[in-house]
Design a protein around this motif. Sequence first.
Motif, mmCIF file in Angstrom:
data_model
loop_
_atom_site.group_PDB
_atom_site.id
_atom_site.type_symbol
_atom_site.label_atom_id
_atom_site.label_comp_id
_atom_site.label_asym_id
_atom_site.label_seq_id
_atom_site.Cartn_x
_atom_site.Cartn_y
_atom_site.Cartn_z
ATOM 1 N N ARG A 190 38.033 75.910 39.892
ATOM 2 C CA ARG A 190 37.216 77.075 39.535
ATOM 3 C C ARG A 190 37.164 78.105 40.659
ATOM 4 O O ARG A 190 37.498 77.826 41.798
ATOM 5 C CB ARG A 190 35.797 76.619 39.176
ATOM 6 N N LYS A 191 36.719 79.300 40.268
ATOM 7 C CA LYS A 191 36.528 80.432 41.193
ATOM 8 C C LYS A 191 37.839 80.950 41.768
ATOM 9 O O LYS A 191 37.878 81.452 42.891
ATOM 10 C CB LYS A 191 35.528 80.078 42.294
ATOM 11 N N LYS A 192 38.898 80.832 40.976
ATOM 12 C CA LYS A 192 40.207 81.331 41.400
ATOM 13 C C LYS A 192 40.760 82.345 40.402
ATOM 14 O O LYS A 192 41.916 82.744 40.501
ATOM 15 C CB LYS A 192 41.188 80.166 41.539
ATOM 16 N N GLY A 193 39.952 82.727 39.407
ATOM 17 C CA GLY A 193 40.409 83.702 38.426
ATOM 18 C C GLY A 193 41.168 83.105 37.256
ATOM 19 O O GLY A 193 41.752 83.844 36.452
ATOM 20 N N ILE A 194 41.157 81.790 37.117
ATOM 21 C CA ILE A 194 41.918 81.127 36.059
ATOM 22 C C ILE A 194 41.338 81.437 34.688
ATOM 23 O O ILE A 194 42.087 81.752 33.746
ATOM 24 C CB ILE A 194 41.999 79.613 36.325
ATOM 25 N N SER A 243 49.430 80.031 42.341
ATOM 26 C CA SER A 243 50.650 80.529 41.692
ATOM 27 C C SER A 243 50.543 80.184 40.211
ATOM 28 O O SER A 243 51.091 79.187 39.756
ATOM 29 C CB SER A 243 51.893 79.885 42.319
ATOM 30 N N LEU A 244 49.809 80.998 39.486
ATOM 31 C CA LEU A 244 49.427 80.698 38.114
ATOM 32 C C LEU A 244 50.525 81.050 37.120
ATOM 33 O O LEU A 244 51.101 82.129 37.173
ATOM 34 C CB LEU A 244 48.154 81.486 37.770
ATOM 35 N N ASN A 245 50.780 80.112 36.213
ATOM 36 C CA ASN A 245 51.698 80.316 35.106
ATOM 37 C C ASN A 245 50.945 79.965 33.834
ATOM 38 O O ASN A 245 50.395 78.869 33.731
ATOM 39 C CB ASN A 245 52.930 79.414 35.268
ATOM 40 N N ILE A 246 50.884 80.911 32.890
ATOM 41 C CA ILE A 246 50.228 80.644 31.615
ATOM 42 C C ILE A 246 51.307 80.558 30.549
ATOM 43 O O ILE A 246 52.162 81.431 30.442
ATOM 44 C CB ILE A 246 49.191 81.731 31.276
ATOM 45 N N ARG A 247 51.235 79.485 29.763
ATOM 46 C CA ARG A 247 52.231 79.248 28.730
ATOM 47 C C ARG A 247 51.586 78.491 27.574
ATOM 48 O O ARG A 247 50.485 77.954 27.698
ATOM 49 C CB ARG A 247 53.404 78.444 29.292
ATOM 50 N N GLU A 248 52.304 78.436 26.462
ATOM 51 C CA GLU A 248 51.813 77.670 25.323
ATOM 52 C C GLU A 248 51.929 76.182 25.645
ATOM 53 O O GLU A 248 52.889 75.739 26.276
ATOM 54 C CB GLU A 248 52.605 78.026 24.068
ATOM 55 N N MET A 249 50.930 75.428 25.215
ATOM 56 C CA MET A 249 50.895 73.994 25.458
ATOM 57 C C MET A 249 52.005 73.289 24.677
ATOM 58 O O MET A 249 52.301 73.656 23.545
ATOM 59 C CB MET A 249 49.543 73.434 25.009
ATOM 60 N N VAL A 263 47.916 76.884 28.275
ATOM 61 C CA VAL A 263 47.527 76.194 29.496
ATOM 62 C C VAL A 263 47.856 77.080 30.686
ATOM 63 O O VAL A 263 48.792 77.871 30.645
ATOM 64 C CB VAL A 263 48.231 74.822 29.639
ATOM 65 N N ALA A 264 47.047 76.935 31.712
ATOM 66 C CA ALA A 264 47.298 77.602 32.989
ATOM 67 C C ALA A 264 47.740 76.523 33.969
ATOM 68 O O ALA A 264 47.061 75.505 34.130
ATOM 69 C CB ALA A 264 46.033 78.290 33.489
ATOM 70 N N GLU A 265 48.888 76.757 34.575
ATOM 71 C CA GLU A 265 49.428 75.819 35.554
ATOM 72 C C GLU A 265 49.373 76.445 36.936
ATOM 73 O O GLU A 265 49.696 77.618 37.104
ATOM 74 C CB GLU A 265 50.897 75.508 35.264
ATOM 75 N N ASP A 266 48.985 75.631 37.893
ATOM 76 C CA ASP A 266 49.068 76.005 39.300
ATOM 77 C C ASP A 266 49.928 74.941 39.968
ATOM 78 O O ASP A 266 49.569 73.752 39.961
ATOM 79 C CB ASP A 266 47.677 76.058 39.930
ATOM 80 N N GLU A 267 51.072 75.351 40.490
ATOM 81 C CA GLU A 267 52.027 74.432 41.113
ATOM 82 C C GLU A 267 52.356 73.267 40.170
ATOM 83 O O GLU A 267 52.291 72.098 40.548
ATOM 84 C CB GLU A 267 51.500 73.945 42.456
ATOM 85 N N ASN A 268 52.675 73.615 38.913
ATOM 86 C CA ASN A 268 53.094 72.673 37.869
ATOM 87 C C ASN A 268 52.008 71.689 37.431
ATOM 88 O O ASN A 268 52.309 70.703 36.771
ATOM 89 C CB ASN A 268 54.358 71.919 38.274
ATOM 90 N N GLU A 269 50.750 71.940 37.797
ATOM 91 C CA GLU A 269 49.644 71.106 37.342
ATOM 92 C C GLU A 269 48.768 71.936 36.407
ATOM 93 O O GLU A 269 48.389 73.062 36.744
ATOM 94 C CB GLU A 269 48.810 70.610 38.525
ATOM 95 N N ILE A 270 48.445 71.396 35.238
ATOM 96 C CA ILE A 270 47.582 72.107 34.298
ATOM 97 C C ILE A 270 46.162 72.097 34.842
ATOM 98 O O ILE A 270 45.588 71.034 35.109
ATOM 99 C CB ILE A 270 47.650 71.467 32.896
ATOM 100 N N VAL A 271 45.600 73.304 35.015
ATOM 101 C CA VAL A 271 44.261 73.435 35.598
ATOM 102 C C VAL A 271 43.286 74.156 34.668
ATOM 103 O O VAL A 271 42.093 74.241 34.964
ATOM 104 C CB VAL A 271 44.309 74.153 36.964
ATOM 105 N N GLY A 272 43.792 74.678 33.556
ATOM 106 C CA GLY A 272 42.926 75.386 32.617
ATOM 107 C C GLY A 272 43.580 75.487 31.259
ATOM 108 O O GLY A 272 44.789 75.272 31.113
#
Length: 169
Positions: free
Chosen positions: A101-105, A3-9, A58-67
């Motif tokens: 990785r390998k999730k399209g992030i 559940s990816l959310n991209i936002r400004e850091m 930053v890309a967040e997955d479930e409120n954790e920054i992953v990228g």
Amino acid sequence: MLSLNIREMNIEEIDIVRKIRLNSYSDYEVFVSKEHWSVLKNTLLSENDINSNSKIYVAEDENEIVGTVVLFPGEVKAYDWSDSVQSYPEIRMLAVEPSARKKGIARALMEHSLKVAKEEGNTEIGLHTATFMTKAASLYENMGFVRVPEKDLEPMNDGVIVKAYKYEL
């Protein structure tokens, strides 16, 4: 499920972003000399990205920054080790936590950067990637980036070429 959310850091997240960069790029340490790795590592930790009007996403997955990725505006010195300045924005320091990785992030961060650059009225965008970063180069080429060899760099004069790419928005 992603559940990816991209936002400004947020500036207080810079240490998390830098940790992700180091984790992501550490795979490349074996491809370069100790001196080259030291320069690359210092670039990943540099203040250049927060002192240049660039935008860090930053890309967040479930409120954790992953990228993360940095979008440098045009006419800004994007590299500490080079005086090269482009008229167009540059994408830099794309990084995804190895466990995510390998999730399209990476692609999602790239697409977000392209969207923002276009919304800002730019007609092209560039990036550089080292010759040993083959997966990154493959992603960029699959997304439609084209090589611009005349803008290649060799920052350490050690045979490692940082290849230039450009994309028409």
